[in-house]
Design an enzyme around this catalytic site. Structure first.
Site, short mmCIF file in Angstrom:
data_model
loop_
_atom_site.label_atom_id
_atom_site.label_comp_id
_atom_site.label_asym_id
_atom_site.label_seq_id
_atom_site.Cartn_x
_atom_site.Cartn_y
_atom_site.Cartn_z
N SER A 106 30.85 44.03 37.50
CA SER A 106 32.38 43.00 37.47
C SER A 106 31.81 41.74 36.98
CB SER A 106 32.56 42.47 39.32
OG SER A 106 32.41 40.53 39.82
N TYR A 130 37.36 38.85 33.38
CA TYR A 130 38.62 37.84 34.43
C TYR A 130 38.25 36.77 32.78
CZ TYR A 130 39.06 39.22 38.62
OH TYR A 130 38.37 39.96 40.49
N THR A 156 41.04 42.59 33.51
CA THR A 156 41.35 42.73 34.67
C THR A 156 42.57 40.99 34.81
OG1 THR A 156 39.71 42.80 36.18
CG2 THR A 156 41.69 41.47 37.42
N LYS A 233 43.01 46.07 33.80
CA LYS A 233 43.14 46.37 35.47
C LYS A 233 44.19 45.54 36.04
CE LYS A 233 39.89 46.58 39.15
NZ LYS A 233 40.11 45.51 39.65
N HIS A 257 44.51 45.79 43.06
CA HIS A 257 43.68 45.24 42.90
C HIS A 257 42.94 45.40 44.76
CE1 HIS A 257 40.43 41.57 41.49
NE2 HIS A 257 40.27 41.37 42.46
C1 LIG Z 1 34.57 42.69 47.52
C2 LIG Z 1 35.51 43.43 46.75
C3 LIG Z 1 35.27 42.78 45.76
C4 LIG Z 1 35.43 42.67 44.75
N1 LIG Z 1 35.57 42.00 43.46
C5 LIG Z 1 36.75 42.46 41.71
C6 LIG Z 1 36.10 41.70 41.02
O1 LIG Z 1 35.06 40.81 40.63
N2 LIG Z 1 36.78 41.81 39.55
C7 LIG Z 1 37.47 42.24 39.75
O2 LIG Z 1 38.57 43.36 38.78
N3 LIG Z 1 38.14 43.30 41.19
C8 LIG Z 1 37.08 43.41 41.92
N4 LIG Z 1 37.72 44.12 42.90
C9 LIG Z 1 38.62 44.78 43.01
C10 LIG Z 1 38.63 46.26 43.27
O3 LIG Z 1 37.62 45.89 41.59
C11 LIG Z 1 39.49 47.35 43.36
O4 LIG Z 1 41.10 46.86 42.66
C12 LIG Z 1 39.79 47.13 44.53
O5 LIG Z 1 38.28 47.50 45.46
C13 LIG Z 1 40.19 48.90 44.47
O6 LIG Z 1 40.35 49.59 46.23
P1 LIG Z 1 39.60 49.87 46.96
O7 LIG Z 1 37.98 48.59 47.48
O8 LIG Z 1 40.34 50.69 47.96
O9 LIG Z 1 38.85 51.21 46.82
C14 LIG Z 1 37.20 43.50 44.19
C15 LIG Z 1 36.91 43.96 45.48
C16 LIG Z 1 36.34 44.50 46.69
C17 LIG Z 1 36.72 45.01 48.14
C1 LIG Z 2 35.06 37.04 43.44
C2 LIG Z 2 36.34 37.14 43.83
C3 LIG Z 2 37.92 36.76 42.65
C4 LIG Z 2 35.96 38.72 42.93
C5 LIG Z 2 37.44 39.68 43.32
O1 LIG Z 2 38.41 39.91 42.37
C6 LIG Z 2 37.84 40.08 44.36
O2 LIG Z 2 37.25 39.45 45.64
O3 LIG Z 2 38.79 40.58 45.29
#
Ligand SMILES: Cc1cc2nc3c(=O)[nH]c(=O)nc-3n(C[C@H](O)[C@H](O)[C@H](O)COP(=O)(O)O)c2cc1C
Ligand SMILES: CC(C)CC(=O)C(=O)O
Length: 364
Positions: A106, A130, A156, A233, A257
């Site tokens: 990330s 991002y 994303t 994404k 997401h």
């Molecule tokens: C704690 C957390 C932080 C995330 N941070 C990002 C991120 O920084 N960038 C991003 O594109 N998606 C982020 N996501 C989304 C994940 O990339 C992903 O789309 C999603 O968690 C997939 O679903 P799952 O957790 O059910 O496997 C985040 C998800 C979680 C749970």
């Molecule tokens: C720092 C956040 C914007 C990261 C993210 O994409 C998320 O938490 O789903």
């Protein structure tokens, strides 16, 4: 207890983590309907087994943008792994490399791109971005990713702002002291360290940093800055999939997401076929959201995904067992996938097509 399911890894993590961090990981936007639907939707695709097939040598290895993976899987980009374990993204990188999984780092990683690369030199890494208001910061990250042997960029596109995550608002979630986005200047993310009651620090810093005015026309700027493959994404519709191809995307990640952005979207499993059918057959389409068993990886491949990304379960493993825990989660998914290939009489990924599934209506 040795966890035998991803859910058991989740239970171990929950017992260990402060409630506000668990809520940040687990939480989603609005009523969290989409987050729940993500997991349910995979199960609605029933598996149609074939029998009397030689399954003595199942193989789930695959290649993605020239890199060899032990299974069609990767770690979804997630911010601040340090909230789960002090070794943070370096531990996840070691786990992913040992399991033969892709790691998507990330833009909000807590360790530098170079530290993460050095932690697991043989691993396959991509960088997620991002679209920041500060384009120079974005350009600098792209250059660093190329120099540190990251193999693709994932932009994303489902986050002009952060979704309304009620758990974080209730908890006034803010990053603990010392937790920073190591790859961005402190001035870019300082807003995440504080939150007024009823607000979220994550929401605050993304409001400061994400550019909500970005459009398809801006993609050319990023495209020009790199020779790396560029994936988008957060695409959920055929319309946007076609626009992505027209604007030079090399791949897509079908994703809502993890339900953390717009509540009420279709689950990723349901959007996948629409996107796959809209793009050229050789364009890699990945998917994430709600994959909680190796059989879900088989379902994703049968629906046309080249690979699937796994999010929260990797943080669960990391939280209770560091690099070993994250690796155990990935190894379990691979074992379950192999089990599925054998028992479904489809010993190679190429044997998984839509005929491998009977898709059940959600309404009966
Ligand atoms: C704690 C957390 C932080 C995330 N941070 C990002 C991120 O920084 N960038 C991003 O594109 N998606 C982020 N996501 C989304 C994940 O990339 C992903 O789309 C999603 O968690 C997939 O679903 P799952 O957790 O059910 O496997 C985040 C998800 C979680 C749970
Ligand atoms: C720092 C956040 C914007 C990261 C993210 O994409 C998320 O938490 O789903």
């Amino acid at each position: 207890m040795v966890p035998l399911t991803l859910a058991e890894h989740g239970a171990l993590a929950q017992a260990r983590l402060p409630a506000v961090i668990w809520d940040f990981f687990e939480g989603a936007a609005g009523s969290e309907w989409t987050a729940r639907a993500n997991a349910d939707a995979w199960r609605r695709h029933l598996l149609r087994p074939r029998v009397l097939v030689d399954v003595s040598a199942p193989d789930c290895g695959t290649e993605l943008f020239g890199a060899r993976l032990a299974a069609p899987y990767g770690v979804a980009p997630m911010a601040y792994h340090g909230l789960a374990h002090p070794d943070a993204e370096c531990a996840t990188a070691r786990a992913a490399a040992a399991a033969g999984a892709l790691l998507v780092v990330s833009i909000f990683a807590g360790r530098t791109l170079e530290e993460i690369a050095a932690a697991a030199p043989g691993g396959t890494r991509w960088l997620q971005l991002y679209w920041l208001r500060d384009r120079e910061a974005l350009a600098a990250l792209v250059a660093r990713a190329e120099a540190a042997d990251y193999r693709a960029l994932v932009l994303t596109v489902d986050a002009p702002k952060v979704g309304r995550r009620l758990r974080d608002l209730r908890n006034a979630f803010a990053l603990p002291p010392g937790m920073t986005a190591a790859n961005l200047a402190a001035r870019l993310t300082s807003g995440a360290a504080h939150a007024e009651p009823g607000r979220s620090g994550i929401e605050e810093h993304s409001r400061q940093q994400f550019d909500p005015a970005v459009t398809w026309a801006d993609l050319a700027w990023l495209r020009r800055r790199t020779t790396l493959p560029l994936l988008l994404k957060g695409v959920l519709t055929a319309e946007d999939a076609k626009l992505a191809v027209d604007h030079g995307a090399d791949g897509l990640v079908v994703s809502n997401h993890g339900g953390r952005q717009l509540d009420g979207t279709p689950p990723a499993a349901d959007a996948l076929a629409e996107v796959v059918d809209a793009v050229p057959a050789d364009l890699p389409v990945l998917v994430d959201g709600g994959l909680r068993h190796g059989a879900d990886l088989a379902r994703a491949v049968a629906l046309g995904a080249r690979a699937a990304l796994v999010g929260r379960p990797v943080l669960w493993g990391l939280a209770h067992g560091g690099a070993d825990g994250a690796r155990a989660v990935l190894d379990l998914l691979r074992e379950e996938l192999l089990d599925t290939l054998v028992l479904a009489g489809r010993p190679a990924l190429a044997d998984l097509d839509r005929g491998a599934l009977a898709s059940r209506s959600p309404y009966i």
